[in-house]
Design a protein around this motif. Structure first.
Motif, mmCIF file in Angstrom:
data_model
loop_
_atom_site.group_PDB
_atom_site.id
_atom_site.type_symbol
_atom_site.label_atom_id
_atom_site.label_comp_id
_atom_site.label_asym_id
_atom_site.label_seq_id
_atom_site.Cartn_x
_atom_site.Cartn_y
_atom_site.Cartn_z
ATOM 1 N N HIS A 1 -25.103 -22.865 -10.262
ATOM 2 C CA HIS A 1 -24.545 -22.985 -8.909
ATOM 3 C C HIS A 1 -25.064 -21.897 -7.965
ATOM 4 O O HIS A 1 -25.377 -22.150 -6.819
ATOM 5 C CB HIS A 1 -23.014 -22.934 -8.995
ATOM 6 C CG HIS A 1 -22.313 -23.021 -7.664
ATOM 7 N ND1 HIS A 1 -22.033 -21.902 -6.905
ATOM 8 C CD2 HIS A 1 -21.856 -24.083 -6.960
ATOM 9 C CE1 HIS A 1 -21.418 -22.273 -5.794
ATOM 10 N NE2 HIS A 1 -21.292 -23.594 -5.807
ATOM 11 N N HIS A 2 -25.135 -20.653 -8.467
ATOM 12 C CA HIS A 2 -25.768 -19.623 -7.637
ATOM 13 C C HIS A 2 -26.457 -18.566 -8.486
ATOM 14 O O HIS A 2 -25.958 -18.172 -9.538
ATOM 15 C CB HIS A 2 -24.814 -18.991 -6.626
ATOM 16 C CG HIS A 2 -23.558 -18.417 -7.218
ATOM 17 N ND1 HIS A 2 -22.479 -19.188 -7.572
ATOM 18 C CD2 HIS A 2 -23.215 -17.135 -7.505
ATOM 19 C CE1 HIS A 2 -21.519 -18.401 -8.044
ATOM 20 N NE2 HIS A 2 -21.943 -17.147 -8.036
ATOM 21 N N THR A 3 -27.600 -18.153 -7.985
ATOM 22 C CA THR A 3 -28.365 -17.040 -8.555
ATOM 23 C C THR A 3 -28.245 -15.854 -7.613
ATOM 24 O O THR A 3 -28.299 -14.698 -8.024
ATOM 25 C CB THR A 3 -29.839 -17.452 -8.719
ATOM 26 O OG1 THR A 3 -29.891 -18.506 -9.689
ATOM 27 C CG2 THR A 3 -30.713 -16.304 -9.193
ATOM 28 N N LEU A 4 -28.065 -16.164 -6.330
ATOM 29 C CA LEU A 4 -27.911 -15.159 -5.280
ATOM 30 C C LEU A 4 -26.721 -15.566 -4.421
ATOM 31 O O LEU A 4 -26.644 -16.719 -3.994
ATOM 32 C CB LEU A 4 -29.113 -15.201 -4.344
ATOM 33 C CG LEU A 4 -30.358 -14.405 -4.599
ATOM 34 C CD1 LEU A 4 -31.304 -14.615 -3.413
ATOM 35 C CD2 LEU A 4 -30.050 -12.930 -4.770
ATOM 36 N N ALA A 5 -25.823 -14.639 -4.177
ATOM 37 C CA ALA A 5 -24.747 -14.873 -3.217
ATOM 38 C C ALA A 5 -24.897 -13.789 -2.153
ATOM 39 O O ALA A 5 -24.876 -12.601 -2.475
ATOM 40 C CB ALA A 5 -23.393 -14.791 -3.906
ATOM 41 N N LEU A 6 -25.107 -14.196 -0.908
ATOM 42 C CA LEU A 6 -25.392 -13.225 0.158
ATOM 43 C C LEU A 6 -24.098 -12.835 0.855
ATOM 44 O O LEU A 6 -23.540 -13.631 1.621
ATOM 45 C CB LEU A 6 -26.368 -13.836 1.176
ATOM 46 C CG LEU A 6 -27.714 -14.306 0.641
ATOM 47 C CD1 LEU A 6 -28.558 -14.884 1.786
ATOM 48 C CD2 LEU A 6 -28.472 -13.162 -0.035
ATOM 49 N N PHE A 7 -23.623 -11.619 0.578
ATOM 50 C CA PHE A 7 -22.366 -11.184 1.180
ATOM 51 C C PHE A 7 -22.604 -10.226 2.338
ATOM 52 O O PHE A 7 -23.291 -9.209 2.166
ATOM 53 C CB PHE A 7 -21.460 -10.535 0.128
ATOM 54 C CG PHE A 7 -20.871 -11.544 -0.797
ATOM 55 C CD1 PHE A 7 -19.884 -12.423 -0.350
ATOM 56 C CD2 PHE A 7 -21.318 -11.661 -2.094
ATOM 57 C CE1 PHE A 7 -19.357 -13.390 -1.186
ATOM 58 C CE2 PHE A 7 -20.794 -12.625 -2.938
ATOM 59 C CZ PHE A 7 -19.815 -13.488 -2.481
ATOM 60 N N PRO A 8 -22.061 -10.563 3.512
ATOM 61 C CA PRO A 8 -22.225 -9.689 4.673
ATOM 62 C C PRO A 8 -21.725 -8.277 4.402
ATOM 63 O O PRO A 8 -20.679 -8.068 3.786
ATOM 64 C CB PRO A 8 -21.387 -10.376 5.755
ATOM 65 C CG PRO A 8 -21.477 -11.831 5.396
ATOM 66 C CD PRO A 8 -21.406 -11.830 3.886
ATOM 67 N N SER A 9 -22.502 -7.317 4.866
ATOM 68 C CA SER A 9 -22.254 -5.913 4.576
ATOM 69 C C SER A 9 -22.990 -5.089 5.640
ATOM 70 O O SER A 9 -23.981 -5.552 6.186
ATOM 71 C CB SER A 9 -22.826 -5.606 3.176
ATOM 72 O OG SER A 9 -22.747 -4.241 2.881
ATOM 73 N N PRO A 10 -22.527 -3.875 5.898
ATOM 74 C CA PRO A 10 -23.238 -3.062 6.892
ATOM 75 C C PRO A 10 -24.592 -2.555 6.393
ATOM 76 O O PRO A 10 -25.374 -2.035 7.184
ATOM 77 C CB PRO A 10 -22.286 -1.881 7.140
ATOM 78 C CG PRO A 10 -21.009 -2.214 6.458
ATOM 79 C CD PRO A 10 -21.302 -3.227 5.412
#
Ligand SMILES: [Fe+2]
Length: 315
Positions: free
Chosen positions: A186-195
Motif C-alpha cells: 500500500h505504501h513504501t513512502l508516506a510524505l508527511f508535512p513537516s518544517p
C-alpha cells in the motif's frame, strides 16, 4: 519516468553510535551484520518472505542525526545510465558516487540528489546480496523492512515529483499527506508535512498480531516511549505499534498491510481521508507524534485543523 523497485537501505547519522547499535539490535531486533569504520550495518529481511538476501537495510554512522539518506534500487539496473540525465534535465542535479562511496553502500553504482524538500535520495544499481541468512538481534518477529515516512515541506509539490518523475502511485491521502506505493505494498513512502526534511518513521513488518502485542509489553518494560498504538490503520489495514528510538527517530512494527496487485492497478482509486485521529487508528489509539496530529507542528492539513478547532469551540 524512473522505475524504482523498492527502498534498498536507509542511512542515518547519530552522535552516539554504540547506543544506536544497542537499540537497533536489542530493542528493534535487527541483526548487526558489520561495522566499518564509524558505521554499523543492520539487516532485517527473512529470505523466505521476499526471496531477498540483501546485504543490509539500515546503516547508522557517527555523525549529524539530521543527516539522512534513503537508497532506492531500480527495477532494471540498465536504467542507471539514463536516469542521471533525466533527473538533471528535470532540475535535480545529480552527483555520481565514487567507487569508495559505492563500496560503503555495498553497491556497484550509486548516484544521489535532493528531492524538492531537500531529502537526500540515493539510487543504486546492482546492490550486494549476502550469502548468510538473517539472524535477528531479538525475537521481535520482524520479517522485513517495509516503508518510511518521509518529511515534506510541500506535500502537493513532492507528490508531483514522486508520481511524475518517479513511478510512485498514490494509494490514499490523509489530509494533504499522500501514501505512495512503488510496488504492491500500500505504501513504501508516506510524505508527511513537516518544517524540515528527513526520515520521519521507519517501518518493519512483523509476522503476526502476537508480535505487536509482545513488543508492546516488551517495550513498556524496557522504558521505551510508545508514541502510537497498538492500533489499526484504516488506510492500509495494518495493525501497528510506533515507538521512539535514538535521536527521536520513530520506529514502527506492523502486520497485515494491504497490497494492490498488478491486476488491480488499472481500476484502483486512491481515497481521501480527513486528517483526524480516526483516520490514523480505527481502534481509538491517539498518536503522540506531531506529524500525525492535526494540531501538531506537521500541520498536514492546516485548514482541517482550523475547522476542527472551530468545531470544538462550537460543541
Ligand atoms: Fe508507517
Amino acid at each position: 519516468m524512473i522505475d524504482l523497485f523498492d527502498i534498498r537501505y536507509l542511512r542515518m547519522g547519530t552522535p552516539d553510535l554504540e547506543s544506536a547499535i544497542e537499540f537497533a539490535t536489542r530493542i528493534v531486533g535487527l541483526q548487526l551484520v558489520s561495522r566499518v569504520g564509524k558505521a554499523a550495518y543492520f539487516r532485517s529481511d527473512k529470505v523466505e518472505v521476499r526471496g531477498d538476501t540483501r546485504d543490509h537495510t539500515l546503516v547508522y554512522f557517527e555523525g549529524d542525526p539530521k543527516d539522512h539518506a534513503t537508497g532506492f534500487d531500480l527495477r532494471n539496473p540498465e536504467d542507471f545510465d539514463r536516469i542521471g540525465a533525466e533527473l538533471d534535465n528535470a532540475g535535480y542535479p545529480v552527483t555520481l558516487a565514487t567507487s569508495e562511496e559505492c563500496e560503503l553502500r555495498r553497491v556497484k553504482r550509486m548516484l544521489s540528489f535532493k528531492d524538492p524538500s531537500g531529502n537526500r535520495i540515493e539510487i543504486v544499481s546492482r546492490p550486494y546480496h549476502s550469502g548468510t541468512r538473517y539472524f535477528p538481534g531479538r525475537d521481535s518477529g520482524i520479517t522485513h523492512f517495509s516503508h518510511i515516512g518521509l518529511r515534506t515541506t510541500d506535500a502537493g509539490r513532492d507528490e508531483a515529483f514522486w508520481t511524475r518523475i518517479m513511478n510512485a502511485r498514490v494509494s490514499d491521502w490523509i489530509g494533504d499527506a499522500p501514501l505512495l506505493r512503488v510496488d504492491t505494498a500500500h505504501h513504501t513512502l508516506a510524505l508527511f508535512p513537516s518544517p524540515h526534511p528527513g526520515i520521519q518513521h521507519i517501518n518493519h513488518q512483523v509476522e503476526d498480531v502476537d508480535d505487536i502485542m509482545r513488543s508492546y509489553y516488551f517495550l513498556k518494560e524496557k522504558g521505551v516511549r510508545i508514541v502510537f498504538g497498538p492500533g489499526r490503520h484504516p488506510l492500509s489495514s495494518a495493525i501497528m505499534l510506533y515507538f521512539e528510538g535514538p535521536d527521536r527517530m520513530v520506529y514502527e512494527y506492523s502486520v497485515g498491510v494491504k497490497h494492490i496487485m498488478p491486476e488491480q492497478e488499472a481500476t484502483y482509486r486512491p481515497r481521501q481521508f480527513p486528517f483526524e485521529n480516526e483516520s490514523f487508528c480505527m481502534w481509538g489509539s491517539k498518536p503522540d507524534l506531531p506529524e500525525f496530529r492535526a494540531d501538531g507542528e506537521g500541520g498536514a492539513d492546516a485548514d482541517a485543523a482550523g475547522r476542527r478547532a472551530g468545531l470544538r469551540s462550537v460543541i
